[in-house]
Design a protein around this motif. Structure first.
Motif, PDB file in Angstrom:
ATOM      1  N   ARG A   1       2.058   3.589  11.339  1.00  0.00           N
ATOM      2  CA  ARG A   1       2.013   5.053  11.245  1.00  0.00           C
ATOM      3  C   ARG A   1       1.396   5.522   9.932  1.00  0.00           C
ATOM      4  NH1 ARG A   1       5.743   9.157   9.738  1.00  0.00           N
ATOM      5  NH2 ARG A   1       5.396  11.107  10.887  1.00  0.00           N
ATOM      6  N   PRO A   2       1.867   5.049   8.748  1.00  0.00           N
ATOM      7  CA  PRO A   2       1.206   5.493   7.509  1.00  0.00           C
ATOM      8  C   PRO A   2      -0.247   5.045   7.414  1.00  0.00           C
ATOM      9  CG  PRO A   2       2.831   3.784   7.058  1.00  0.00           C
ATOM     10  CD  PRO A   2       3.033   4.205   8.464  1.00  0.00           C
ATOM     11  N   PHE A   3      -0.581   3.915   8.065  1.00  0.00           N
ATOM     12  CA  PHE A   3      -1.979   3.467   8.038  1.00  0.00           C
ATOM     13  C   PHE A   3      -2.871   4.478   8.754  1.00  0.00           C
ATOM     14  CE2 PHE A   3      -5.568   1.278  10.036  1.00  0.00           C
ATOM     15  CZ  PHE A   3      -6.187   0.737   8.922  1.00  0.00           C
ATOM     16  N   PHE A   4      -2.477   4.871   9.953  1.00  0.00           N
ATOM     17  CA  PHE A   4      -3.297   5.821  10.703  1.00  0.00           C
ATOM     18  C   PHE A   4      -3.292   7.207  10.051  1.00  0.00           C
ATOM     19  CE2 PHE A   4      -2.982   2.793  14.300  1.00  0.00           C
ATOM     20  CZ  PHE A   4      -4.342   2.684  14.553  1.00  0.00           C
ATOM     21  N   LEU A   5      -2.196   7.574   9.418  1.00  0.00           N
ATOM     22  CA  LEU A   5      -2.184   8.840   8.674  1.00  0.00           C
ATOM     23  C   LEU A   5      -3.161   8.778   7.501  1.00  0.00           C
ATOM     24  CD1 LEU A   5       1.633   9.721   8.600  1.00  0.00           C
ATOM     25  CD2 LEU A   5      -0.197  10.932   9.821  1.00  0.00           C
ATOM     26  N   GLY A   6      -3.218   7.620   6.820  1.00  0.00           N
ATOM     27  CA  GLY A   6      -4.173   7.457   5.733  1.00  0.00           C
ATOM     28  C   GLY A   6      -5.606   7.506   6.217  1.00  0.00           C
ATOM     29  N   VAL A   7      -5.870   6.856   7.363  1.00  0.00           N
ATOM     30  CA  VAL A   7      -7.219   6.889   7.943  1.00  0.00           C
ATOM     31  C   VAL A   7      -7.596   8.330   8.307  1.00  0.00           C
ATOM     32  CG1 VAL A   7      -8.605   6.222   9.948  1.00  0.00           C
ATOM     33  CG2 VAL A   7      -7.205   4.521   8.779  1.00  0.00           C
ATOM     34  N   ALA A   8      -6.647   9.038   8.938  1.00  0.00           N
ATOM     35  CA  ALA A   8      -6.921  10.422   9.358  1.00  0.00           C
ATOM     36  C   ALA A   8      -7.168  11.325   8.151  1.00  0.00           C
ATOM     37  CB  ALA A   8      -5.755  10.952  10.190  1.00  0.00           C
TER      38      ALA A   8
ATOM     39  N   LEU B   1     -15.013   5.371   8.447  1.00  0.00           N
ATOM     40  CA  LEU B   1     -13.845   4.524   8.664  1.00  0.00           C
ATOM     41  C   LEU B   1     -13.883   3.272   7.796  1.00  0.00           C
ATOM     42  CD1 LEU B   1     -13.418   4.757  12.541  1.00  0.00           C
ATOM     43  CD2 LEU B   1     -12.018   5.841  10.786  1.00  0.00           C
ATOM     44  N   VAL B   2     -15.066   2.693   7.613  1.00  0.00           N
ATOM     45  CA  VAL B   2     -15.182   1.495   6.773  1.00  0.00           C
ATOM     46  C   VAL B   2     -14.693   1.787   5.355  1.00  0.00           C
ATOM     47  CG1 VAL B   2     -16.825  -0.128   5.741  1.00  0.00           C
ATOM     48  CG2 VAL B   2     -17.039   0.502   8.143  1.00  0.00           C
ATOM     49  N   VAL B   3     -14.941   3.006   4.871  1.00  0.00           N
ATOM     50  CA  VAL B   3     -14.529   3.390   3.521  1.00  0.00           C
ATOM     51  C   VAL B   3     -13.053   3.756   3.477  1.00  0.00           C
ATOM     52  CG1 VAL B   3     -14.963   5.012   1.634  1.00  0.00           C
ATOM     53  CG2 VAL B   3     -16.869   4.151   2.983  1.00  0.00           C
ATOM     54  N   THR B   4     -12.546   4.359   4.551  1.00  0.00           N
ATOM     55  CA  THR B   4     -11.151   4.819   4.533  1.00  0.00           C
ATOM     56  C   THR B   4     -10.153   3.701   4.831  1.00  0.00           C
ATOM     57  OG1 THR B   4     -11.306   5.517   6.853  1.00  0.00           O
ATOM     58  CG2 THR B   4     -11.758   7.178   5.168  1.00  0.00           C
ATOM     59  N   PHE B   5     -10.575   2.621   5.470  1.00  0.00           N
ATOM     60  CA  PHE B   5      -9.648   1.524   5.782  1.00  0.00           C
ATOM     61  C   PHE B   5      -8.948   0.975   4.534  1.00  0.00           C
ATOM     62  CE2 PHE B   5     -11.560   0.082  10.119  1.00  0.00           C
ATOM     63  CZ  PHE B   5     -10.895   1.131  10.736  1.00  0.00           C
ATOM     64  N   PRO B   6      -9.672   0.669   3.440  1.00  0.00           N
ATOM     65  CA  PRO B   6      -8.960   0.185   2.245  1.00  0.00           C
ATOM     66  C   PRO B   6      -7.968   1.192   1.697  1.00  0.00           C
ATOM     67  CG  PRO B   6     -11.315  -0.244   2.063  1.00  0.00           C
ATOM     68  CD  PRO B   6     -11.137   0.652   3.246  1.00  0.00           C
ATOM     69  N   ILE B   7      -8.338   2.477   1.713  1.00  0.00           N
ATOM     70  CA  ILE B   7      -7.430   3.515   1.218  1.00  0.00           C
ATOM     71  C   ILE B   7      -6.175   3.559   2.081  1.00  0.00           C
ATOM     72  CG2 ILE B   7      -7.197   5.987   0.759  1.00  0.00           C
ATOM     73  CD1 ILE B   7     -10.235   6.099   0.436  1.00  0.00           C
ATOM     74  N   ALA B   8      -6.372   3.534   3.405  1.00  0.00           N
ATOM     75  CA  ALA B   8      -5.231   3.597   4.318  1.00  0.00           C
ATOM     76  C   ALA B   8      -4.348   2.353   4.181  1.00  0.00           C
ATOM     77  CB  ALA B   8      -5.730   3.733   5.753  1.00  0.00           C
ATOM     78  N   GLY B   9      -4.967   1.180   4.025  1.00  0.00           N
ATOM     79  CA  GLY B   9      -4.182  -0.039   3.843  1.00  0.00           C
ATOM     80  C   GLY B   9      -3.344   0.005   2.577  1.00  0.00           C
ATOM     81  N   LEU B  10      -3.927   0.549   1.523  1.00  0.00           N
ATOM     82  CA  LEU B  10      -3.214   0.681   0.251  1.00  0.00           C
ATOM     83  C   LEU B  10      -2.009   1.608   0.399  1.00  0.00           C
ATOM     84  CD1 LEU B  10      -3.570  -0.193  -2.788  1.00  0.00           C
ATOM     85  CD2 LEU B  10      -4.716   1.986  -3.124  1.00  0.00           C
TER      86      LEU B  10
ATOM     87  N   ALA C   1      -0.460   2.540   3.205  1.00  0.00           N
ATOM     88  CA  ALA C   1       0.518   2.028   4.160  1.00  0.00           C
ATOM     89  C   ALA C   1       1.388   0.942   3.540  1.00  0.00           C
ATOM     90  CB  ALA C   1      -0.204   1.487   5.394  1.00  0.00           C
ATOM     91  N   THR C   2       0.777   0.053   2.764  1.00  0.00           N
ATOM     92  CA  THR C   2       1.534  -1.036   2.145  1.00  0.00           C
ATOM     93  C   THR C   2       2.510  -0.508   1.106  1.00  0.00           C
ATOM     94  OG1 THR C   2      -0.364  -2.501   2.480  1.00  0.00           O
ATOM     95  CG2 THR C   2       1.328  -3.236   0.938  1.00  0.00           C
ATOM     96  N   LEU C   3       2.024   0.384   0.236  1.00  0.00           N
ATOM     97  CA  LEU C   3       2.897   0.920  -0.811  1.00  0.00           C
ATOM     98  C   LEU C   3       4.048   1.721  -0.220  1.00  0.00           C
ATOM     99  CD1 LEU C   3       0.229   2.020  -3.441  1.00  0.00           C
ATOM    100  CD2 LEU C   3       1.973   0.268  -3.772  1.00  0.00           C
ATOM    101  N   LEU C   4       3.755   2.551   0.779  1.00  0.00           N
ATOM    102  CA  LEU C   4       4.807   3.391   1.359  1.00  0.00           C
ATOM    103  C   LEU C   4       5.808   2.558   2.149  1.00  0.00           C
ATOM    104  CD1 LEU C   4       2.763   6.496   2.548  1.00  0.00           C
ATOM    105  CD2 LEU C   4       4.294   6.330   0.595  1.00  0.00           C
ATOM    106  N   THR C   5       5.317   1.576   2.916  1.00  0.00           N
ATOM    107  CA  THR C   5       6.221   0.771   3.748  1.00  0.00           C
ATOM    108  C   THR C   5       7.160  -0.077   2.896  1.00  0.00           C
ATOM    109  OG1 THR C   5       4.595   0.683   5.544  1.00  0.00           O
ATOM    110  CG2 THR C   5       6.330  -0.987   5.534  1.00  0.00           C
ATOM    111  N   LEU C   6       6.586  -0.832   1.945  1.00  0.00           N
ATOM    112  CA  LEU C   6       7.430  -1.682   1.110  1.00  0.00           C
ATOM    113  C   LEU C   6       8.285  -0.849   0.154  1.00  0.00           C
ATOM    114  CD1 LEU C   6       5.066  -4.709   0.353  1.00  0.00           C
ATOM    115  CD2 LEU C   6       6.765  -4.411   2.155  1.00  0.00           C
TER     116      LEU C   6
END
Length: 362
Positions: A11-18, A58-67, A69-74
């Motif tokens: 969920r946070p990953f797709f929110l970051g991508v969006a 999307l190629v540019v936003t994927f790293p941002i979204a991954g960052l 999502a990881t920080l928020l989830t953990l």
């Protein structure tokens, strides 16, 4: 554990991508707003261009979204004491980190596929639409106070351009072509004003001067109006050759080798090689973003709370893109090797990420 982490991150990953996509699309829409509002460009064409730009965004936003999502989830798991419960149950940190890093690799693989297979095709379509849009809307293709080389026989300089009407002032043209063939020395055509009408420029208050080999004027004539068919040449100049974003990695590598064989300036080769290495470095940034975010997500929540990861993510994204811009610029001007220029941000984030992971895993 793996399935739980995936569900928590999705969920946070797709929110970051969006969120990243909306911001970048807004920036592109701002660029096209002039054509849309002032020139009456078809809204559907602008919408088509924006949709075709989505894969590259999307190629540019994927790293941002991954960052994010990881920080928020953990961070959330740490704040809810889930990490403490896992440790109390004898589950080591690696059981948490390995699935997260695998998700980062999966996202990087998806970004690499998108950047290699989809983006070149969509960018070529965007190029065609832009070309047709510019020709249809009488758009100005250059900035004032620039010397523009159209071909070996034609150069021009425009003093100023009215942003509302497109009226050009203080136009100077160096032209080697004449009715009788090529001139030995370029004739100078100056015009007080010029206006683009369709595929031509309408010049007014024109003075034509020709010079001999001593640089003396042997002909000078005044013309009230003159028509210059130049728009198609300008469009061809801008859109003639594929740019790196329109090529697959193999095509770009062949272009770099041609530059070497043709003995082009070393700066041209360096620019080409830098863009070639960036074709791999940018998609794989998702893995390195997750790599540095995973240990920071656990460490940050202890000091700043569960939402401290949001502020940290913003800082890390800023640092990454500063490093990427700096590396690309240094590689293009040959201050560092092109491969190092492209991989510098990933190397720095990877080094920091592995160091932080080691502190948790040892």
């Amino acid at each position: 554990m793996e399935l739980y982490l995936f569900k928590e991150m999705i969920r946070p990953f797709f929110l970051g991508v969006a969120g990243g996509t909306v911001m970048m699309l807004g920036n592109q829409l701002f660029i096209y707003a002039d054509l849309l509002v002032k020139k009456g460009a078809p809204p559907l064409t602008i919408l088509h261009i924006l949709i075709l730009n989505l894969p590259a965004i999307l190629v540019v936003t994927f790293p941002i979204a991954g960052l994010f999502a990881t920080l928020l989830t953990l961070g959330k798991m740490g704040a809810d004491s889930e990490i403490i419960a896992l440790r109390a149950a004898g589950i080591p940190y690696r059981k948490v980190f390995i699935p997260v890093l695998c998700i980062g690799l999966l996202v990087s693989g998806l970004a690499l596929f998108t950047n290699e297979v989809i983006v070149p095709e969509t960018n070529q379509k965007v190029k065609t639409l832009n070309k047709n849009l510019i020709l249809a809307q009488d758009a100005i293709l250059f900035n004032p106070e620039e010397i523009v080389r159209v071909d070996d026989d034609l150069w021009f300089h425009v003093g100023s351009i009215d942003p509302e009407t497109g009226l050009m002032r203080d136009l100077i043209i160096l032209d080697r072509k004449a009715e009788t063939g090529h001139l030995r020395y370029p004739q100078v055509i100056s015009a007080q004003t010029a206006q683009q009408v369709g595929q031509s420029w309408q010049l007014r208050d024109v003075v034509v001067r020709r010079y001999d080999q001593q640089g003396r004027t042997y002909y000078e004539g005044q013309v009230g109006e003159m028509e210059l068919n130049i728009v198609n040449k300008l469009v061809g100049l801008i859109y003639a050759e594929k740019v790196p974003q329109e090529q697959r990695a193999g095509e770009l590598w062949e272009q770099c080798q041609r530059h070497r064989q043709e003995q082009r300036p070393s700066a041209d080769v360096a620019r080409c090689l830098t863009e070639y290495h960036l074709k791999f470095a940018i998609p794989l940034a998702s893995f390195f973003a997750v790599l540095v975010a995973a240990p920071l997500g656990l460490q940050t929540v202890r000091q700043t709370g569960r939402y401290g990861g949001v502020a940290l993510a913003i800082v890390l994204v800023f640092i990454y893109y500063v490093l990427m811009s700096l590396g690309r610029a240094m590689g293009r001007v040959e201050h560092i090797d092109p491969w190092l220029a492209a991989w510098l941000p990933n190397m720095i984030f990877g080094g920091v990420g592995f160091s932080l992971l080691w502190r948790f895993l040892r």
